[in-house]
Design a protein around this motif. Sequence first.
Motif, PDB file in Angstrom:
ATOM      1  N   ILE A 114       0.850  -1.189   0.000  1.00 32.65           N
ATOM      2  CA  ILE A 114       0.000   0.000   0.000  1.00 32.65           C
ATOM      3  C   ILE A 114       0.892   1.248   0.000  1.00 32.65           C
ATOM      4  O   ILE A 114       1.777   1.377   0.846  1.00 32.65           O
ATOM      5  CB  ILE A 114      -0.934   0.003   1.225  1.00 32.65           C
ATOM      6  N   PRO A 115       0.666   2.161  -0.934  1.00 35.89           N
ATOM      7  CA  PRO A 115       1.462   3.398  -0.958  1.00 35.89           C
ATOM      8  C   PRO A 115       1.315   4.182   0.342  1.00 35.89           C
ATOM      9  O   PRO A 115       0.309   4.064   1.049  1.00 35.89           O
ATOM     10  CB  PRO A 115       0.876   4.182  -2.129  1.00 35.89           C
ATOM     11  N   LEU A 116       2.317   4.978   0.636  1.00 34.35           N
ATOM     12  CA  LEU A 116       2.315   5.776   1.858  1.00 34.35           C
ATOM     13  C   LEU A 116       1.101   6.700   1.904  1.00 34.35           C
ATOM     14  O   LEU A 116       0.417   6.811   2.905  1.00 34.35           O
ATOM     15  CB  LEU A 116       3.614   6.586   1.957  1.00 34.35           C
ATOM     16  N   ASN A 117       0.820   7.382   0.791  1.00 32.53           N
ATOM     17  CA  ASN A 117      -0.392   8.191   0.690  1.00 32.53           C
ATOM     18  C   ASN A 117      -0.673   8.486  -0.785  1.00 32.53           C
ATOM     19  O   ASN A 117       0.114   8.144  -1.655  1.00 32.53           O
ATOM     20  CB  ASN A 117      -0.298   9.476   1.521  1.00 32.53           C
ATOM     21  N   GLY A 118      -1.783   9.113  -1.037  1.00 30.32           N
ATOM     22  CA  GLY A 118      -2.183   9.393  -2.414  1.00 30.32           C
ATOM     23  C   GLY A 118      -1.588  10.661  -2.992  1.00 30.32           C
ATOM     24  O   GLY A 118      -1.945  11.061  -4.083  1.00 30.32           O
ATOM     25  N   GLY A 174       9.899  10.451   3.267  1.00 31.84           N
ATOM     26  CA  GLY A 174       8.451  10.293   3.242  1.00 31.84           C
ATOM     27  C   GLY A 174       7.943   9.510   2.047  1.00 31.84           C
ATOM     28  O   GLY A 174       6.801   9.683   1.625  1.00 31.84           O
ATOM     29  N   LEU A 175       8.788   8.624   1.516  1.00 32.17           N
ATOM     30  CA  LEU A 175       8.403   7.843   0.336  1.00 32.17           C
ATOM     31  C   LEU A 175       7.947   6.421   0.677  1.00 32.17           C
ATOM     32  O   LEU A 175       7.222   5.814  -0.099  1.00 32.17           O
ATOM     33  CB  LEU A 175       9.565   7.802  -0.652  1.00 32.17           C
ATOM     34  N   ILE A 176       8.410   5.887   1.794  1.00 31.32           N
ATOM     35  CA  ILE A 176       8.023   4.539   2.226  1.00 31.32           C
ATOM     36  C   ILE A 176       7.647   4.572   3.702  1.00 31.32           C
ATOM     37  O   ILE A 176       8.063   5.475   4.434  1.00 31.32           O
ATOM     38  CB  ILE A 176       9.139   3.489   1.970  1.00 31.32           C
ATOM     39  N   LYS A 177       6.878   3.579   4.133  1.00 32.56           N
ATOM     40  CA  LYS A 177       6.429   3.516   5.530  1.00 32.56           C
ATOM     41  C   LYS A 177       7.510   3.010   6.461  1.00 32.56           C
ATOM     42  O   LYS A 177       7.634   3.475   7.586  1.00 32.56           O
ATOM     43  CB  LYS A 177       5.210   2.595   5.649  1.00 32.56           C
ATOM     44  N   SER A 178       8.275   2.000   6.023  1.00 32.88           N
ATOM     45  CA  SER A 178       9.211   1.331   6.922  1.00 32.88           C
ATOM     46  C   SER A 178      10.509   0.977   6.211  1.00 32.88           C
ATOM     47  O   SER A 178      10.506   0.195   5.253  1.00 32.88           O
ATOM     48  CB  SER A 178       8.557   0.051   7.466  1.00 32.88           C
ATOM     49  N   ALA A 179      11.594   1.534   6.716  1.00 32.14           N
ATOM     50  CA  ALA A 179      12.912   1.216   6.158  1.00 32.14           C
ATOM     51  C   ALA A 179      13.223  -0.273   6.341  1.00 32.14           C
ATOM     52  O   ALA A 179      13.759  -0.915   5.443  1.00 32.14           O
ATOM     53  CB  ALA A 179      13.991   2.073   6.815  1.00 32.14           C
ATOM     54  N   ARG A 180      12.859  -0.814   7.489  1.00 30.07           N
ATOM     55  CA  ARG A 180      13.148  -2.227   7.772  1.00 30.07           C
ATOM     56  C   ARG A 180      12.403  -3.140   6.800  1.00 30.07           C
ATOM     57  O   ARG A 180      12.991  -4.058   6.231  1.00 30.07           O
ATOM     58  CB  ARG A 180      12.783  -2.570   9.217  1.00 30.07           C
ATOM     59  N   SER A 181      11.118  -2.896   6.603  1.00 28.81           N
ATOM     60  CA  SER A 181      10.343  -3.727   5.679  1.00 28.81           C
ATOM     61  C   SER A 181      10.891  -3.629   4.260  1.00 28.81           C
ATOM     62  O   SER A 181      10.989  -4.626   3.551  1.00 28.81           O
ATOM     63  CB  SER A 181       8.866  -3.308   5.680  1.00 28.81           C
ATOM     64  N   PHE A 182      11.275  -2.421   3.857  1.00 24.53           N
ATOM     65  CA  PHE A 182      11.836  -2.210   2.523  1.00 24.53           C
ATOM     66  C   PHE A 182      13.151  -2.977   2.375  1.00 24.53           C
ATOM     67  O   PHE A 182      13.378  -3.646   1.369  1.00 24.53           O
ATOM     68  CB  PHE A 182      12.050  -0.714   2.292  1.00 24.53           C
ATOM     69  N   SER A 185       2.763   8.234  -3.650  1.00 25.69           N
ATOM     70  CA  SER A 185       1.635   7.433  -4.129  1.00 25.69           C
ATOM     71  C   SER A 185       2.105   6.130  -4.771  1.00 25.69           C
ATOM     72  O   SER A 185       1.294   5.336  -5.214  1.00 25.69           O
ATOM     73  CB  SER A 185       0.795   8.239  -5.125  1.00 25.69           C
ATOM     74  N   LEU A 186       3.415   5.906  -4.790  1.00 27.15           N
ATOM     75  CA  LEU A 186       3.982   4.652  -5.294  1.00 27.15           C
ATOM     76  C   LEU A 186       4.167   3.678  -4.135  1.00 27.15           C
ATOM     77  O   LEU A 186       4.557   4.086  -3.035  1.00 27.15           O
ATOM     78  CB  LEU A 186       5.345   4.901  -5.950  1.00 27.15           C
ATOM     79  N   SER A 187       3.913   2.400  -4.366  1.00 21.84           N
ATOM     80  CA  SER A 187       4.166   1.414  -3.324  1.00 21.84           C
ATOM     81  C   SER A 187       5.674   1.222  -3.168  1.00 21.84           C
ATOM     82  O   SER A 187       6.458   1.532  -4.071  1.00 21.84           O
ATOM     83  CB  SER A 187       3.511   0.076  -3.675  1.00 21.84           C
ATOM     84  N   ALA A 188       6.073   0.720  -2.022  1.00 24.07           N
ATOM     85  CA  ALA A 188       7.494   0.462  -1.776  1.00 24.07           C
ATOM     86  C   ALA A 188       8.043  -0.549  -2.787  1.00 24.07           C
ATOM     87  O   ALA A 188       9.193  -0.436  -3.222  1.00 24.07           O
ATOM     88  CB  ALA A 188       7.701  -0.045  -0.351  1.00 24.07           C
ATOM     89  N   MET A 189       7.220  -1.520  -3.177  1.00 24.05           N
ATOM     90  CA  MET A 189       7.668  -2.507  -4.164  1.00 24.05           C
ATOM     91  C   MET A 189       7.913  -1.841  -5.515  1.00 24.05           C
ATOM     92  O   MET A 189       8.880  -2.166  -6.208  1.00 24.05           O
ATOM     93  CB  MET A 189       6.643  -3.640  -4.283  1.00 24.05           C
ATOM     94  N   THR A 190       7.072  -0.890  -5.894  1.00 22.72           N
ATOM     95  CA  THR A 190       7.256  -0.164  -7.149  1.00 22.72           C
ATOM     96  C   THR A 190       8.519   0.675  -7.091  1.00 22.72           C
ATOM     97  O   THR A 190       9.301   0.725  -8.049  1.00 22.72           O
ATOM     98  CB  THR A 190       6.027   0.723  -7.444  1.00 22.72           C
ATOM     99  N   ILE A 191       8.755   1.313  -5.957  1.00 24.37           N
ATOM    100  CA  ILE A 191       9.974   2.107  -5.791  1.00 24.37           C
ATOM    101  C   ILE A 191      11.204   1.220  -5.903  1.00 24.37           C
ATOM    102  O   ILE A 191      12.193   1.590  -6.542  1.00 24.37           O
ATOM    103  CB  ILE A 191       9.942   2.884  -4.460  1.00 24.37           C
ATOM    104  N   ALA A 192      11.155   0.034  -5.323  1.00 26.01           N
ATOM    105  CA  ALA A 192      12.286  -0.901  -5.418  1.00 26.01           C
ATOM    106  C   ALA A 192      12.579  -1.245  -6.879  1.00 26.01           C
ATOM    107  O   ALA A 192      13.737  -1.288  -7.298  1.00 26.01           O
ATOM    108  CB  ALA A 192      11.998  -2.165  -4.620  1.00 26.01           C
ATOM    109  N   GLU A 193      11.515  -1.479  -7.648  1.00 27.40           N
ATOM    110  CA  GLU A 193      11.696  -1.777  -9.078  1.00 27.40           C
ATOM    111  C   GLU A 193      12.327  -0.585  -9.802  1.00 27.40           C
ATOM    112  O   GLU A 193      13.219  -0.748 -10.631  1.00 27.40           O
ATOM    113  CB  GLU A 193      10.346  -2.114  -9.729  1.00 27.40           C
ATOM    114  N   MET A 194      11.850   0.612  -9.481  1.00 20.11           N
ATOM    115  CA  MET A 194      12.366   1.804 -10.146  1.00 20.11           C
ATOM    116  C   MET A 194      13.850   2.017  -9.851  1.00 20.11           C
ATOM    117  O   MET A 194      14.599   2.480 -10.716  1.00 20.11           O
ATOM    118  CB  MET A 194      11.559   3.033  -9.724  1.00 20.11           C
ATOM    119  N   LEU A 195      14.283   1.678  -8.643  1.00 21.97           N
ATOM    120  CA  LEU A 195      15.681   1.891  -8.266  1.00 21.97           C
ATOM    121  C   LEU A 195      16.614   0.880  -8.921  1.00 21.97           C
ATOM    122  O   LEU A 195      17.826   0.953  -8.751  1.00 21.97           O
ATOM    123  CB  LEU A 195      15.840   1.844  -6.737  1.00 21.97           C
TER     124      LEU A 195
END
Length: 143
Positions: A64-68, A94-102, A125-135
């Motif tokens: 779930i994205p951090l916010n919209g 402020g891009l992800i909820k949890s550094a540990r989970s990421f 508005s991007l999920s942490a998984m989407t951000i991981a893919e982008m990186l």
Amino acid sequence: MRQRSSFSLFMIAITTIGLSLVVIYYYIPSAAENTFGAPSQRLSGWERLRYGAELIWHANDLIIPLNGDNGEIVFQLEPGEDAYQVAVRLEQAGLIKSARSFQVYLAWSGKDTYLLPGIYHLNPSLSAMTIAEMLQSAGETDT
């Protein structure tokens, strides 16, 4: 007769605990794989169990994205930064909820060793998984 009955109950309890542990050992990684993809081949059985349990427990942090908010945040991934440093900075930005989970997700998926330096245009508005893919795709280079 009473001693024999106590021993039987003890053996039933030990067998039940053993079978439960075997089921847990195989079920948790399998359930995590269904949501987060195949685990990295580098992970040991214990790491698959531990990381799989963490991913299942904190799935919402990653899915779930951090916010919209569609406000763009420019994030620069520096050469030599490890997954921990990147995760902490993403959380602070402020891009992800949890550094540990990421970080656990990156290790689970094997993406922790393939983060590419560059400048990325991200938003909460991007999920942490989407951000991981982008990186893992080449960001803009700083010229």
